[in-house]
Design a protein around this motif. Structure first.
Motif, PDB file in Angstrom:
ATOM      1  N   LEU A 237      54.022  66.957  44.454  1.00 56.07           N
ATOM      2  CA  LEU A 237      52.973  67.225  43.185  1.00 56.07           C
ATOM      3  C   LEU A 237      51.473  66.916  44.262  1.00 56.07           C
ATOM      4  O   LEU A 237      50.392  67.008  43.674  1.00 56.07           O
ATOM      5  CB  LEU A 237      52.807  66.207  42.310  1.00 56.07           C
ATOM      6  N   ASN A 238      51.746  66.960  45.411  1.00 54.89           N
ATOM      7  CA  ASN A 238      50.488  66.976  46.424  1.00 54.89           C
ATOM      8  C   ASN A 238      49.667  65.658  46.350  1.00 54.89           C
ATOM      9  O   ASN A 238      48.508  65.623  46.375  1.00 54.89           O
ATOM     10  CB  ASN A 238      49.667  68.310  46.266  1.00 54.89           C
ATOM     11  N   PHE A 239      50.698  64.454  45.860  1.00 56.95           N
ATOM     12  CA  PHE A 239      49.786  63.271  45.641  1.00 56.95           C
ATOM     13  C   PHE A 239      50.285  62.417  46.964  1.00 56.95           C
ATOM     14  O   PHE A 239      51.409  61.917  47.216  1.00 56.95           O
ATOM     15  CB  PHE A 239      50.336  62.427  44.485  1.00 56.95           C
ATOM     16  N   PRO A 240      49.184  62.030  47.857  1.00 56.60           N
ATOM     17  CA  PRO A 240      49.323  61.255  49.166  1.00 56.60           C
ATOM     18  C   PRO A 240      49.698  59.856  48.847  1.00 56.60           C
ATOM     19  O   PRO A 240      48.648  59.056  49.004  1.00 56.60           O
ATOM     20  CB  PRO A 240      48.300  61.687  50.020  1.00 56.60           C
ATOM     21  N   LEU A 241      50.926  59.483  48.359  1.00 58.09           N
ATOM     22  CA  LEU A 241      51.156  57.964  48.186  1.00 58.09           C
ATOM     23  C   LEU A 241      50.568  56.936  49.200  1.00 58.09           C
ATOM     24  O   LEU A 241      49.974  56.017  48.897  1.00 58.09           O
ATOM     25  CB  LEU A 241      52.511  57.883  47.872  1.00 58.09           C
ATOM     26  N   ALA A 242      51.026  57.289  50.390  1.00 56.81           N
ATOM     27  CA  ALA A 242      50.702  56.350  51.602  1.00 56.81           C
ATOM     28  C   ALA A 242      49.166  56.243  51.615  1.00 56.81           C
ATOM     29  O   ALA A 242      48.766  54.882  51.807  1.00 56.81           O
ATOM     30  CB  ALA A 242      51.281  56.866  52.597  1.00 56.81           C
ATOM     31  N   LYS A 243      48.499  57.052  51.648  1.00 54.59           N
ATOM     32  CA  LYS A 243      47.058  57.126  51.731  1.00 54.59           C
ATOM     33  C   LYS A 243      46.357  56.324  50.715  1.00 54.59           C
ATOM     34  O   LYS A 243      45.538  55.328  50.933  1.00 54.59           O
ATOM     35  CB  LYS A 243      46.341  58.604  51.899  1.00 54.59           C
ATOM     36  N   VAL A 244      46.623  56.753  49.459  1.00 51.34           N
ATOM     37  CA  VAL A 244      46.204  55.915  48.222  1.00 51.34           C
ATOM     38  C   VAL A 244      46.599  54.667  48.380  1.00 51.34           C
ATOM     39  O   VAL A 244      45.839  53.779  47.802  1.00 51.34           O
ATOM     40  CB  VAL A 244      46.839  56.702  46.909  1.00 51.34           C
ATOM     41  N   HIS A 245      47.910  54.259  48.557  1.00 47.58           N
ATOM     42  CA  HIS A 245      48.323  52.981  48.605  1.00 47.58           C
ATOM     43  C   HIS A 245      47.345  52.014  49.606  1.00 47.58           C
ATOM     44  O   HIS A 245      47.187  51.058  49.375  1.00 47.58           O
ATOM     45  CB  HIS A 245      49.864  52.734  48.925  1.00 47.58           C
ATOM     46  N   ARG A 246      47.199  52.686  50.903  1.00 47.09           N
ATOM     47  CA  ARG A 246      46.432  51.857  51.814  1.00 47.09           C
ATOM     48  C   ARG A 246      44.967  51.603  51.275  1.00 47.09           C
ATOM     49  O   ARG A 246      44.621  50.673  51.553  1.00 47.09           O
ATOM     50  CB  ARG A 246      46.340  52.633  53.221  1.00 47.09           C
ATOM     51  N   ARG A 247      44.406  52.578  50.734  1.00 47.60           N
ATOM     52  CA  ARG A 247      43.021  52.545  50.089  1.00 47.60           C
ATOM     53  C   ARG A 247      42.966  51.497  48.962  1.00 47.60           C
ATOM     54  O   ARG A 247      42.102  50.715  49.010  1.00 47.60           O
ATOM     55  CB  ARG A 247      42.586  53.990  49.601  1.00 47.60           C
ATOM     56  N   ILE A 248      43.977  51.391  48.361  1.00 45.83           N
ATOM     57  CA  ILE A 248      44.127  50.435  47.020  1.00 45.83           C
ATOM     58  C   ILE A 248      44.362  48.999  47.804  1.00 45.83           C
ATOM     59  O   ILE A 248      43.356  48.120  47.472  1.00 45.83           O
ATOM     60  CB  ILE A 248      45.057  50.623  46.145  1.00 45.83           C
ATOM     61  N   ALA A 249      45.181  48.948  48.743  1.00 45.91           N
ATOM     62  CA  ALA A 249      45.306  47.539  49.263  1.00 45.91           C
ATOM     63  C   ALA A 249      44.076  46.912  50.192  1.00 45.91           C
ATOM     64  O   ALA A 249      43.708  45.981  50.215  1.00 45.91           O
ATOM     65  CB  ALA A 249      46.335  47.661  50.337  1.00 45.91           C
ATOM     66  N   ALA A 250      43.268  47.922  50.708  1.00 46.10           N
ATOM     67  CA  ALA A 250      42.109  47.905  51.455  1.00 46.10           C
ATOM     68  C   ALA A 250      40.663  47.469  50.611  1.00 46.10           C
ATOM     69  O   ALA A 250      40.030  47.079  50.891  1.00 46.10           O
ATOM     70  CB  ALA A 250      41.824  48.716  52.552  1.00 46.10           C
ATOM     71  N   SER A 251      40.880  47.860  49.293  1.00 44.26           N
ATOM     72  CA  SER A 251      39.778  47.563  48.388  1.00 44.26           C
ATOM     73  C   SER A 251      39.359  46.172  48.437  1.00 44.26           C
ATOM     74  O   SER A 251      40.257  45.336  48.260  1.00 44.26           O
ATOM     75  CB  SER A 251      40.169  48.251  47.029  1.00 44.26           C
ATOM     76  N   ARG A 252      38.112  45.731  48.429  1.00 48.01           N
ATOM     77  CA  ARG A 252      37.807  44.540  48.032  1.00 48.01           C
ATOM     78  C   ARG A 252      37.475  44.330  46.752  1.00 48.01           C
ATOM     79  O   ARG A 252      36.378  44.661  46.034  1.00 48.01           O
ATOM     80  CB  ARG A 252      36.533  44.039  48.948  1.00 48.01           C
ATOM     81  N   CYS A 253      38.182  43.361  45.970  1.00 46.89           N
ATOM     82  CA  CYS A 253      38.158  42.868  44.537  1.00 46.89           C
ATOM     83  C   CYS A 253      37.229  41.739  44.484  1.00 46.89           C
ATOM     84  O   CYS A 253      37.243  41.050  45.384  1.00 46.89           O
ATOM     85  CB  CYS A 253      39.479  42.770  43.808  1.00 46.89           C
ATOM     86  N   THR A 254      36.558  41.819  43.335  1.00 47.85           N
ATOM     87  CA  THR A 254      35.808  40.498  43.036  1.00 47.85           C
ATOM     88  C   THR A 254      36.506  39.303  42.504  1.00 47.85           C
ATOM     89  O   THR A 254      37.564  39.669  41.770  1.00 47.85           O
ATOM     90  CB  THR A 254      34.554  40.879  41.662  1.00 47.85           C
ATOM     91  N   ALA A 255      36.413  38.257  43.008  1.00 49.47           N
ATOM     92  CA  ALA A 255      37.373  37.154  42.795  1.00 49.47           C
ATOM     93  C   ALA A 255      37.338  36.831  41.360  1.00 49.47           C
ATOM     94  O   ALA A 255      36.316  36.920  40.904  1.00 49.47           O
ATOM     95  CB  ALA A 255      37.189  35.979  43.683  1.00 49.47           C
ATOM     96  N   PRO A 256      38.534  36.382  40.547  1.00 51.23           N
ATOM     97  CA  PRO A 256      38.174  35.796  39.234  1.00 51.23           C
ATOM     98  C   PRO A 256      37.161  34.707  39.285  1.00 51.23           C
ATOM     99  O   PRO A 256      37.541  33.734  40.035  1.00 51.23           O
ATOM    100  CB  PRO A 256      39.585  35.579  39.056  1.00 51.23           C
ATOM    101  N   SER A 257      36.552  34.656  38.304  1.00 51.65           N
ATOM    102  CA  SER A 257      35.463  33.634  38.112  1.00 51.65           C
ATOM    103  C   SER A 257      35.814  32.770  36.975  1.00 51.65           C
ATOM    104  O   SER A 257      35.958  33.341  35.620  1.00 51.65           O
ATOM    105  CB  SER A 257      34.223  34.223  37.989  1.00 51.65           C
ATOM    106  N   TYR A 258      36.561  31.613  37.238  1.00 53.60           N
ATOM    107  CA  TYR A 258      36.859  30.647  36.243  1.00 53.60           C
ATOM    108  C   TYR A 258      36.710  29.363  36.702  1.00 53.60           C
ATOM    109  O   TYR A 258      36.949  29.045  38.141  1.00 53.60           O
ATOM    110  CB  TYR A 258      38.179  30.977  35.542  1.00 53.60           C
ATOM    111  N   VAL A 259      36.935  28.354  35.906  1.00 52.93           N
ATOM    112  CA  VAL A 259      36.634  26.984  36.290  1.00 52.93           C
ATOM    113  C   VAL A 259      38.329  26.425  36.265  1.00 52.93           C
ATOM    114  O   VAL A 259      38.848  26.218  35.151  1.00 52.93           O
ATOM    115  CB  VAL A 259      35.927  25.895  35.551  1.00 52.93           C
TER     116      VAL A 259
END
Length: 264
Positions: free
Chosen positions: A238-260
């Protein structure tokens, strides 16, 4: 102590731990077993028995070793989310777009929705959708799909498009739609000049579907390499580059959950 908990606890202490646990230590392990996946715990115990990281020691040493393996297995499951997300969204969207294009009808399931609403159980009575002929097998696959939605108290007639429809059905129904419309979808799945047969496609699709259900229900899963290969091959068609997308998701910086935290 519940029988299921006792059974797993007995299994735990039969893994050649070189000490006799105290009542307090048994109570601690029992509390653990009320909070974990039994499947992942057993897999962790098997790995520990094979590697023997704790030659001797008390319950704390064993708990630390078990949870190091257990938590790693949870992390391995978490790594699979980008694969499952990519695979599911690509497959569901491909089916939605192609069936709409084929039948020239945005809500191609409506004739079958009406059948189910009226209590009629003969999907073969629908001969055309949007003026396009539909085979008896394809008609059955759509009929069973909309029936499953009615069983969940969802009215398919109120769903606006194929995207919204197909995101609500199990992958097994999606697979059935593809199989019964293979004359439409078969041409999509060609890799390095080789056209997949339905059996080629189905074996790979099932590998991902079974893995997805196993992991989403927090059960132990082996065979990561075969899983990645199956998903990669179908998505490459389907011309979907899984390896590239997977790397980009893994490298994304997410905001840490904010809770006490309520517990240390």
């Amino acid at each position: 102590m519940a029988d299921t908990c006792w059974s797993l606890l007995k299994e735990l202490f039969e893994f050649n731990m070189n000490f006799t646990p105290t009542a307090a230590e048994i109570e601690q392990f029992e509390a653990d077993l009320c909070m974990v996946s039994p499947s992942l715990m057993r897999a962790s115990l098997l790995e520990i028995r094979a590697t023997n990281p704790v030659a001797s020691g008390r319950a704390r040493d064993w708990r630390d070793a078990i949870y190091r393996v257990y938590n790693r297995k949870v992390a391995e499951h978490a790594q699979l989310f980008p694969l499952f997300h990519s695979f599911e969204t690509a497959m569901r969207s491909t089916v939605a777009v192609r069936l709409e294009a084929h039948y020239q009808e945005a809500k191609w399931w409506l004739p079958f929705s009406e059948l189910v609403r009226r209590g009629e159980a003969n999907p073969k009575s629908v001969k055309t959708v949007g003026g396009v002929l539909i085979t008896a097998d394809a008609a059955k696959s759509v009929y069973f799909l909309v029936s499953s939605l009615y069983e969940k108290k969802t009215n398919p007639a109120q769903i606006n498009n194929g995207y919204d429809l197909l995101e609500q059905v199990p992958l097994s129904h999606l697979s059935a739609l593809i199989e019964k419309h293979w004359s439409i979808f078969g041409g999509c799945f060609v890799l390095r000049g080789k056209k997949f047969s339905w059996a080629d496609f189905s074996s790979r699709f099932e590998r991902v579907r079974v893995a997805r259900n196993t992991v989403y229900h927090h059960r132990s899963y082996a065979g990561f390499s075969d899983l990645y290969s199956a998903a990669e091959e179908l998505l490459a068609c389907l011309n979907f580059p899984l390896a590239k997308v997977h790397r980009r998701i893994a490298a994304s910086r997410c905001t840490a959950p904010s809770y006490v935290p309520l517990l240390p």
